[in-house]
Motif scaffolding. Structure first.
Motif, mmCIF file in Angstrom:
data_model
loop_
_atom_site.group_PDB
_atom_site.id
_atom_site.type_symbol
_atom_site.label_atom_id
_atom_site.label_comp_id
_atom_site.label_asym_id
_atom_site.label_seq_id
_atom_site.Cartn_x
_atom_site.Cartn_y
_atom_site.Cartn_z
ATOM 1 N N ASP A 168 0.634 -1.127 -0.145
ATOM 2 C CA ASP A 168 0.043 -0.142 -0.141
ATOM 3 C C ASP A 168 0.890 1.219 -0.099
ATOM 4 O O ASP A 168 2.010 1.316 0.553
ATOM 5 N N LEU A 169 0.625 2.345 -0.790
ATOM 6 C CA LEU A 169 1.475 3.505 -0.631
ATOM 7 C C LEU A 169 1.135 4.310 0.419
ATOM 8 O O LEU A 169 2.178 5.381 0.638
ATOM 9 N N CYS A 196 -0.926 -1.945 -4.289
ATOM 10 C CA CYS A 196 -2.354 -1.891 -4.059
ATOM 11 C C CYS A 196 -2.848 -0.821 -3.165
ATOM 12 O O CYS A 196 -2.624 -0.894 -2.075
ATOM 13 N N SER A 197 -3.396 0.177 -3.890
ATOM 14 C CA SER A 197 -3.477 1.319 -3.100
ATOM 15 C C SER A 197 -4.689 2.239 -3.644
ATOM 16 O O SER A 197 -5.085 2.043 -4.914
ATOM 17 N N ALA A 198 -5.200 3.050 -2.811
ATOM 18 C CA ALA A 198 -6.308 3.946 -3.111
ATOM 19 C C ALA A 198 -6.179 5.205 -3.952
ATOM 20 O O ALA A 198 -6.755 5.885 -4.428
ATOM 21 N N SER A 199 -4.744 5.473 -4.285
ATOM 22 C CA SER A 199 -4.341 6.615 -4.718
ATOM 23 C C SER A 199 -4.832 6.461 -6.234
ATOM 24 O O SER A 199 -4.723 5.505 -6.947
ATOM 25 N N ASP A 247 1.464 8.741 -9.523
ATOM 26 C CA ASP A 247 1.718 7.496 -8.376
ATOM 27 C C ASP A 247 1.807 6.069 -9.310
ATOM 28 O O ASP A 247 2.516 5.204 -9.071
ATOM 29 N N ARG A 248 0.762 5.789 -10.104
ATOM 30 C CA ARG A 248 0.853 4.552 -10.914
ATOM 31 C C ARG A 248 2.271 4.766 -11.582
ATOM 32 O O ARG A 248 2.863 3.576 -11.831
ATOM 33 N N VAL A 249 2.682 5.956 -12.520
ATOM 34 C CA VAL A 249 3.719 5.942 -13.321
ATOM 35 C C VAL A 249 4.876 5.756 -12.481
ATOM 36 O O VAL A 249 5.800 4.866 -12.839
ATOM 37 N N LEU A 250 5.054 6.462 -11.437
ATOM 38 C CA LEU A 250 6.264 6.350 -10.662
ATOM 39 C C LEU A 250 6.514 5.215 -9.819
ATOM 40 O O LEU A 250 7.496 4.497 -9.744
ATOM 41 N N SER A 251 5.235 4.565 -9.513
ATOM 42 C CA SER A 251 5.390 2.877 -8.865
ATOM 43 C C SER A 251 6.300 2.104 -9.794
ATOM 44 O O SER A 251 6.939 1.366 -9.503
ATOM 45 N N GLY A 269 -5.847 -0.606 -8.208
ATOM 46 C CA GLY A 269 -6.429 0.370 -7.207
ATOM 47 C C GLY A 269 -7.460 -0.037 -6.508
ATOM 48 O O GLY A 269 -8.181 -1.190 -6.452
ATOM 49 N N LYS A 270 -7.539 0.675 -5.297
ATOM 50 C CA LYS A 270 -8.694 0.391 -4.326
ATOM 51 C C LYS A 270 -9.913 1.284 -4.529
ATOM 52 O O LYS A 270 -9.666 2.373 -4.952
#
Length: 251
Positions: free
Chosen positions: A59-60, A85-88, A93-97, A107-108
């Motif tokens: 989780d982020l 697995c994050s609510a962001s 955030d997706r790209v940097l991850s 995503g949550k």
């Protein structure tokens, strides 16, 4: 028991929400996996080194650390594939991850069946021999990097120059690791910022410059000559490998 055709795996779950952690643990253990739960970044780092999991679900949004920074750290510590697995819902955030080493992002709120499918897909990609039922060959992990007399022991998070230990801050350590992993290769300030903090914005260049300046002072404060950190005007920085010091243009 594991469903037929699936491989059982050791999974590190990093999630600070107890209800979500319980749900995910039940689902994953029901699929035959072994789950170890960490609710903070500090616990995750310890468990990653102790257990050496086959997969990390991260989780982020954690209470003690930026999840993007932790993603990069865990990748270094264990080498295991990571599913964010994050609510962001931010594209950034997706790209940097993914740039920082994550293998997938979900995503949550998430669909349980989709999560299970992504877990199995990542495990198959990470270990095709296991998925086929054959013994997996261990993948070598780089635990130590050397540039001239500079040695970075990633396992112990220790830096020495000519055998003398250097006392670096966490930021200085991550900067040095990023540069030493690509000797003689220019890294932009944005690339360095993403590896150190997990993000980059218009004002980040000055912060990188300040940390590089302090890092140079520490490297040059020993008896052994250090590989120079060269400024490449308009681009960024590089660490100069042994024998090429004459090319360095230290700002």
């Amino acid at each position: 028991m594991a469903t037929s055709g699936r491989q059982a795996a050791s999974i590190l779950l990093v999630e600070d929400d107890p209800a979500i952690a319980l749900t995910l643990t039940d689902v994953l253990e029901g699929a035959g996996h072994t789950v170890r739960h960490a609710s903070t970044g500090a616990e995750a780092k310890t468990f990653a080194e102790e257990a050496q999991p086959d997969l990390i679900i991260l989780d982020l949004m954690l209470p003690d650390v930026d999840g993007l920074v932790l993603c990069s750290d865990l990748k270094t510590r264990s080498g295991a594939p990571i599913i964010i697995c994050s609510a962001s819902n931010q594209t950034r955030d997706r790209v940097l991850s993914l740039k920082l080493g994550a293998d997938d992002f979900i995503g949550k709120p998430f669909d349980i069946d989709e999560l299970e499918a992504r877990v199995e897909a990542v495990l198959r990609r990470a270990s095709p021999q296991k998925a086929a039922g054959a013994p997996a060959q261990p993948q070598p992990q780089i635990q130590q990097e050397r540039v001239g007399e500079l040695v970075i022991d990633r396992g112990r998070r220790r830096v020495t120059l000519g055998g003398e230990s250097l006392q670096l801050t966490p930021t200085e350590y991550r900067l040095l690791c990023a540069l030493a992993a690509h000797p003689d290769e220019v890294l932009s300030r944005e690339e360095l910022a993403q590896q150190v903090w997990g993000y980059a914005d218009a004002s980040i260049g000055r912060a990188i410059d300040a940390h590089i300046s302090r890092l140079r002072v520490k490297l040059n404060g020993t008896k052994t000559p250090a590989p120079p950190i060269a400024s490449v005007r308009g681009f960024g920085y590089k660490i100069v490998a042994e024998g090429m010091a004459e090319e360095a243009a230290v700002a």
